[in-house]
Design an enzyme around this catalytic site. Structure first.
Site, PDB file in Angstrom:
ATOM      1  N   THR A 147       0.768  -1.411  -0.132  1.00 42.19           N
ATOM      2  CA  THR A 147       0.111  -0.084   0.183  1.00 42.19           C
ATOM      3  C   THR A 147       1.006   1.107   0.112  1.00 42.19           C
ATOM      4  OG1 THR A 147      -0.338  -0.171   2.357  1.00 42.19           O
ATOM      5  CG2 THR A 147      -2.048  -1.039   0.868  1.00 42.19           C
ATOM      6  N   LYS A 173       3.957  -6.886   4.180  1.00 40.75           N
ATOM      7  CA  LYS A 173       3.814  -5.286   3.721  1.00 40.75           C
ATOM      8  C   LYS A 173       3.410  -4.750   5.033  1.00 40.75           C
ATOM      9  CE  LYS A 173       0.326  -3.373   3.544  1.00 40.75           C
ATOM     10  NZ  LYS A 173      -0.535  -2.588   4.293  1.00 40.75           N
ATOM     11  N   THR A 184      -0.473  -5.881  12.639  1.00 36.53           N
ATOM     12  CA  THR A 184      -0.936  -4.734  11.913  1.00 36.53           C
ATOM     13  C   THR A 184      -0.121  -4.707  10.611  1.00 36.53           C
ATOM     14  OG1 THR A 184      -1.332  -3.769  14.236  1.00 36.53           O
ATOM     15  CG2 THR A 184      -1.195  -2.376  12.352  1.00 36.53           C
ATOM     16  N   GLU A 270       5.775   4.788   7.570  1.00 30.38           N
ATOM     17  CA  GLU A 270       5.466   6.042   6.648  1.00 30.38           C
ATOM     18  C   GLU A 270       6.177   7.124   7.120  1.00 30.38           C
ATOM     19  OE1 GLU A 270       0.837   4.785   5.479  1.00 30.38           O
ATOM     20  OE2 GLU A 270       1.306   5.644   7.241  1.00 30.38           O
ATOM     21  N   ASN A 392      -0.541  10.648   5.624  1.00 29.30           N
ATOM     22  CA  ASN A 392      -1.815  10.088   6.335  1.00 29.30           C
ATOM     23  C   ASN A 392      -2.843  11.050   6.067  1.00 29.30           C
ATOM     24  OD1 ASN A 392      -1.710   7.382   7.545  1.00 29.30           O
ATOM     25  ND2 ASN A 392       0.347   8.274   8.220  1.00 29.30           N
ATOM     26  N   THR A 397      -7.271  10.170  -0.386  1.00 28.76           N
ATOM     27  CA  THR A 397      -7.308  10.502  -1.665  1.00 28.76           C
ATOM     28  C   THR A 397      -6.023  10.121  -2.728  1.00 28.76           C
ATOM     29  OG1 THR A 397      -6.275  12.676  -0.869  1.00 28.76           O
ATOM     30  CG2 THR A 397      -8.916  12.661  -1.296  1.00 28.76           C
TER      31      THR A 397
END
Length: 397
Positions: A147, A173, A184, A270, A392, A397
């Site tokens: 992702t 992932k 998670t 991230e 985040n 979007t």
């Protein structure tokens, strides 16, 4: 044990594939793992009480200890999608079973992506029909499950067990919503070892506690994710029995693969620029040592200090104090890298310029000695950056 180049399909009798089914704009978004024979299976799942539809299907499939195929989609989590979501997960399972001519109950399903969006099931079902295992590139599976990850995460090892070469491969992932209790992220481990599902489940549950459950990126536990292990026995080693030499070798392989994947996930948090490892020594119990270590790497203040390359050890002490574990406030020793900053809770003079240079490294080691017992624990996390907020803020979007 030897690390080798390979994929999730490196163990004997496994194959894998991935393709673009149209769930994402361009990137691969649908993958499958397949074993030539039914494999012994074990799994652990998220403890989030709100769980995605694929977990319901997979739990039922794994209940008898046997799985032969796994289908995974990214982009859509198929979570909080009601009865329609469950129907879609079942449809994925049926489609793979029909394609591979195996029992539906031998197919596991996993999804990852945005919560609450209805899965474009026709695109998924068309993609399943298009998967070509005979002409596949197995590493495409590694790409298909991603992702917000910036890189694939894989590891393959071999070892001789009872005279036979056993191979074990892992792929995962995970980049955000990382604070497993399990789990998670998505992680898949394949091996050609001959071992029964009950013992495999026992090993997975035990090693999850010291590997996957010891990573954190942002303190969020996902609705979807799992670790799934398949062992098809095609290495033809004698059955691995508990507490044997073969068992100890297998556990060593399994722990190495699990820890490697866990650290890869933490490092790829991230927006992350640094991997943080916290080691707690001489705690009262191993569980308390692990808890304190995870509190340290999970602290937003510690994470931002590491990002800012600020040797503010007060933030580490604070995290130790609110962990709720046994400590003696007067006995704590603390190091960042090889520089001791506290001795029996008394601050030591250190070169702040030199320390700032050390904090510019990609991996930061924090060591805490509680001096109250003999148990140890370790956890992994990452720094908290401007990029994390950007990723985040715009994720939907």
């Amino acid at each position: 044990m030897e690390i080798i180049e390979g994929t999730i399909a490196s163990p004997k009798g496994f194959n894998a594939a991935g393709l673009h089914a149209g769930l994402k704009k361009v990137k691969k978004d649908l993958g499958m793992i397949y074993s030539e024979v039914p494999a012994q299976a074990a799994a652990v799942y998220t403890t989030n009480q709100i769980q995605a539809a694929p977990l319901t299907i997979t739990k039922e499939a794994v209940a008898d200890g046997q799985i032969q195929a796994v289908v995974v989609n990214s982009a859509y989590a198929n979570a909080c999608t009601g009865e329609k979501g469950l129907e879609h997960a079942q449809a994925m399972q049926r489609a793979v079973a029909k394609k591979m001519q195996i029992a539906e109950k031998d197919v596991a399903v996993a999804s990852t992506g945005v919560i609450g969006k209805i899965l474009p099931i026709e695109k998924v079902l068309t993609g399943i029909k298009q998967i070509d295992l005979e002409n596949s590139v197995p590493s495409d599976f590694h790409q298909a499950i991603l992702t917000t990850d910036t890189t694939t995460k894989e590891i393959v090892v071999t070892a001789e067990i009872n005279g036979q070469v056993v191979t074990m491969a892992g792929v995962a992932k995970g980049s955000g919503m990382i604070h497993p209790n399990m789990a998670t992220m998505l992680a898949f481990i394949t091996t050609d070892a001959h071992i029964q599902s009950g013992l495999l489940q026992e090993i997975l549950a035990s090693k999850t506690e010291t590997t996957f459950n010891q990573i954190t990126v942002d303190g969020d536990t996902s609705t979807n994710d799992m670790v799934l292990v398949l062992a098809n026995g095609l290495a033809e080693n004698p059955l691995i029995e508990k507490n044997s030499t073969a068992y100890r070798k297998f556990v060593e392989m399994f722990e190495f693969v699990s820890e490697t994947l866990a650290k890869m996930i933490a490092k790829d948090g991230e927006g992350a620029t640094k991997l943080i490892e916290a080691k707690v020594l001489n705690a009262a119990t191993a569980s308390e040592a692990r808890l304190i270590a995870k509190k340290i790497v999970g602290s937003s203040l510690v994470k931002t200090a590491i990002f800012g390359e600020d040797p503010n050890w007060g933030r580490i002490i604070c995290a130790i104090g609110y962990a709720g574990s046994t400590t003696d406030p007067n006995k704590i020793d603390l190091w960042i890298e090889n520089h001791q900053l506290l001795s029996h809770s008394q601050p030591l003079i250190f070169d702040e310029v030199q320390m700032k240079d050390l904090l510019a490294q990609e991996k930061i080691n924090i060591t805490v000695d509680l001096n109250i017992g003999n148990a140890e624990g370790v956890a992994w996390g990452c720094d908290l950056t401007y990029k994390y907020v950007e990723v985040n803020a715009l994720y939907h979007t």
